[in-house]
Design an enzyme around this catalytic site. Structure first.
Site, PDB file in Angstrom:
ATOM      1  N   ARG A   1      -6.760   2.653  -3.513  1.00  0.00           N
ATOM      2  CA  ARG A   1      -5.725   1.486  -3.509  1.00  0.00           C
ATOM      3  C   ARG A   1      -7.692   0.280  -2.549  1.00  0.00           C
ATOM      4  O   ARG A   1      -7.544   0.436  -1.329  1.00  0.00           O
ATOM      5  CB  ARG A   1      -4.792   0.783  -2.709  1.00  0.00           C
ATOM      6  CG  ARG A   1      -3.885   0.096  -2.727  1.00  0.00           C
ATOM      7  CD  ARG A   1      -4.292  -0.798  -1.646  1.00  0.00           C
ATOM      8  NE  ARG A   1      -3.699  -2.525  -1.411  1.00  0.00           N
ATOM      9  CZ  ARG A   1      -3.586  -3.300  -0.853  1.00  0.00           C
ATOM     10  NH1 ARG A   1      -4.587  -3.133  -0.290  1.00  0.00           N
ATOM     11  NH2 ARG A   1      -2.445  -4.599  -1.499  1.00  0.00           N
TER      12      ARG A   1
ATOM     13  N   THR B   1      -4.945  -9.159   7.620  1.00  0.00           N
ATOM     14  CA  THR B   1      -6.377 -10.034   7.349  1.00  0.00           C
ATOM     15  C   THR B   1      -7.199 -11.184   7.650  1.00  0.00           C
ATOM     16  O   THR B   1      -6.459 -12.056   8.054  1.00  0.00           O
ATOM     17  CB  THR B   1      -5.949 -10.164   6.020  1.00  0.00           C
ATOM     18  OG1 THR B   1      -5.773  -9.069   4.958  1.00  0.00           O
ATOM     19  CG2 THR B   1      -7.220 -11.136   4.963  1.00  0.00           C
TER      20      THR B   1
ATOM     21  N   THR C   1      -4.014 -14.554   2.188  1.00  0.00           N
ATOM     22  CA  THR C   1      -4.031 -12.609   3.185  1.00  0.00           C
ATOM     23  C   THR C   1      -2.540 -12.472   2.425  1.00  0.00           C
ATOM     24  O   THR C   1      -1.400 -14.011   2.231  1.00  0.00           O
ATOM     25  CB  THR C   1      -3.925 -13.447   4.292  1.00  0.00           C
ATOM     26  OG1 THR C   1      -3.128 -12.549   5.282  1.00  0.00           O
ATOM     27  CG2 THR C   1      -2.945 -14.927   4.714  1.00  0.00           C
ATOM     28  N   GLY C   2      -1.869 -11.548   2.361  1.00  0.00           N
ATOM     29  CA  GLY C   2      -0.912 -10.604   1.649  1.00  0.00           C
ATOM     30  C   GLY C   2      -0.409  -9.612   0.958  1.00  0.00           C
ATOM     31  O   GLY C   2      -1.568  -9.275   0.990  1.00  0.00           O
TER      32      GLY C   2
ATOM     33  N   GLY D   1      -7.428  -3.571  -2.550  1.00  0.00           N
ATOM     34  CA  GLY D   1      -6.314  -5.289  -2.257  1.00  0.00           C
ATOM     35  C   GLY D   1      -6.635  -6.414  -2.931  1.00  0.00           C
ATOM     36  O   GLY D   1      -8.053  -6.114  -3.991  1.00  0.00           O
ATOM     37  N   ASP D   2      -6.760  -7.551  -2.978  1.00  0.00           N
ATOM     38  CA  ASP D   2      -7.658  -8.653  -3.227  1.00  0.00           C
ATOM     39  C   ASP D   2      -8.508  -8.945  -2.850  1.00  0.00           C
ATOM     40  O   ASP D   2      -8.825 -10.386  -3.633  1.00  0.00           O
ATOM     41  CB  ASP D   2      -6.275 -10.473  -3.269  1.00  0.00           C
ATOM     42  CG  ASP D   2      -5.471 -10.122  -2.233  1.00  0.00           C
ATOM     43  OD1 ASP D   2      -5.087  -9.223  -1.558  1.00  0.00           O
ATOM     44  OD2 ASP D   2      -5.687 -10.798  -1.057  1.00  0.00           O
TER      45      ASP D   2
ATOM     46  N   GLY E   1      -1.482  -7.789  -1.203  1.00  0.00           N
ATOM     47  CA  GLY E   1      -3.143  -8.050  -2.277  1.00  0.00           C
ATOM     48  C   GLY E   1      -2.883  -7.742  -3.941  1.00  0.00           C
ATOM     49  O   GLY E   1      -3.145  -8.678  -5.120  1.00  0.00           O
TER      50      GLY E   1
HETATM   51  N1  GLY Z   1      -4.321  -8.632   1.139  1.00  0.00           N
HETATM   52  C1  GLY Z   1      -5.068  -7.734   1.326  1.00  0.00           C
HETATM   53  C2  GLY Z   1      -5.074  -6.561   1.181  1.00  0.00           C
HETATM   54  O1  GLY Z   1      -3.841  -6.519   0.284  1.00  0.00           O
HETATM   55  O2  GLY Z   1      -5.414  -5.650   0.962  1.00  0.00           O
END
Ligand code: GLY
Length: 334
Positions: A228, A200, A251-252, A230-231, A254
């Site tokens: 799906r 990310t 980043t990580g 993410g964050d 999510g």
């Molecule tokens: N941090 C990006 C995701 O999990 O989509």
């Protein structure tokens, strides 16, 4: 006429007196500050060739320089964040825009968000396909729609109505991302085994006007299904900015960042508990770790501190400030 002459005389006197001031009495130049990331994950020297490492460092430096130039020239934090992310979205080494990971159905579903710390206005898009620069679409949502988050086909319609650039699906395909998907499908390994670097991208900035901004863009996780998300497009989880406290991009993994509400939790610790940003970020990232998640954050505080915190072995990152800091790094111990 007389008024103009008086004004001219006053301006000339003011300019002369500023020049005559001893250095120590002059008001300090307003600060600017910038931090960027290109993903956190399992990054060790053993996994890298010197050539590959040099490519990553050059890409990070070019993105950092693009944002730093905006801020050094007196530009706005939002524009600096955008300048950084535009470069990283076009760079296939990173999991955003071109080079985004594949979904299970062999498409690329892109997520992004941006936030303005002045008034906490925000824009986010989730699960869009074919958008060359998701960060521009997120900004468009913030500035030219009454909404904060748009998703899927509706977001793509909004993009078309607003002249946002699109690309054919294959433009986003890259060989390493296809191999990663094949591994997920044939070896039945999890996305975490192939997305060891995540990837990310994000940026956070403070401009000379004292305004903060944050932005994040991603392709998410390899082999993701069922739309799906993410964050990264979730305001308060992957992105947050509030002039009273800080700007954060994450980043990580999510799911954990959403559950902890990472980005806002960090800003709140600064705002409500008066914690410095390194302590606040480390505390919140420790919480993510306790739950089983990993990744990292970049943070710029309203006082100009630029901070990293990650619980992985490395994070592609960089920071630059008006005080002369200018550095990029990959591994944890750097
Ligand atoms: N941090 C990006 C995701 O999990 O989509």
């Amino acid at each position: 006429m007389r008024t103009i002459m008086l004004l001219s005389a006053l301006l000339a006197t003011t300019a002369a007196s500023a020049q005559d001031m001893p250095m120590t009495d002059r008001p300090p130049e307003p600060k600017w500050s910038l931090a960027i990331h290109g993903g956190a994950g399992t990054l060790t020297r053993d996994d890298m060739t010197p050539e590959r490492e040099a490519e990553y460092r050059a890409a990070l430096q070019a993105a950092l320089d693009a944002g730093a130039k905006v801020l050094a020239d007196g530009g706005e934090a939002l524009d600096a964040v955008e300048a950084v992310i535009l470069r990283l979205e076009d760079d296939e080494k990173f999991n955003a825009g071109r080079g985004a990971v594949f979904t299970w159905d062999e498409t690329h579903e892109l997520d992004a968000s941006i936030m303005d710390g002045r008034d906490r206005s925000a824009g986010a898009i989730a699960g869009v396909t074919g958008i060359r620069h998701p960060i521009l679409l997120a900004r468009k949502v913030m500035e030219d729609s009454p909404h904060v988050m748009l998703a899927g086909r509706g977001a793509e319609e909004f993009a078309a109505e607003n002249g946002i650039e699109t690309m054919p699906p294959e433009w986003f395909d890259t060989a390493p991302r296809r191999e990663a998907l094949e591994r997920v499908k044939t070896e039945q390994v999890s996305a975490l085994d192939v997305d060891i670097k995540f990837g990310t991208v994000g940026a956070v900035a403070l401009d000379r006007g004292g305004n903060l901004a944050a932005g994040t863009s991603t392709g998410g996780m390899t082999g993701k299904r069922w739309n799906r998300i993410g964050d990264s497009p979730v305001i308060g989880a992957g992105t947050y900015a509030d002039n009273r406290s800080c700007a954060v991009s994450a980043t990580g993994w999510g799911e954990y960042f959403i559950r902890v509400g990472v980005a806002k939790a960090i800003c709140d610790r600064g705002l409500l508990a008066g914690e410095n940003m390194q302590t606040a970020s480390d505390t919140v990232m420790a919480e993510v770790k306790t739950l089983g998640g990993d990744g990292g954050v970049i943070v710029v505080a309203s006082n100009g501190d630029a901070v990293f915190s990650f619980n992985t072995s490395g994070m592609y990152r960089g920071r630059a400030t008006s005080g002369g800091t200018n550095e990029v790094a990959i591994y944890g111990e750097e």
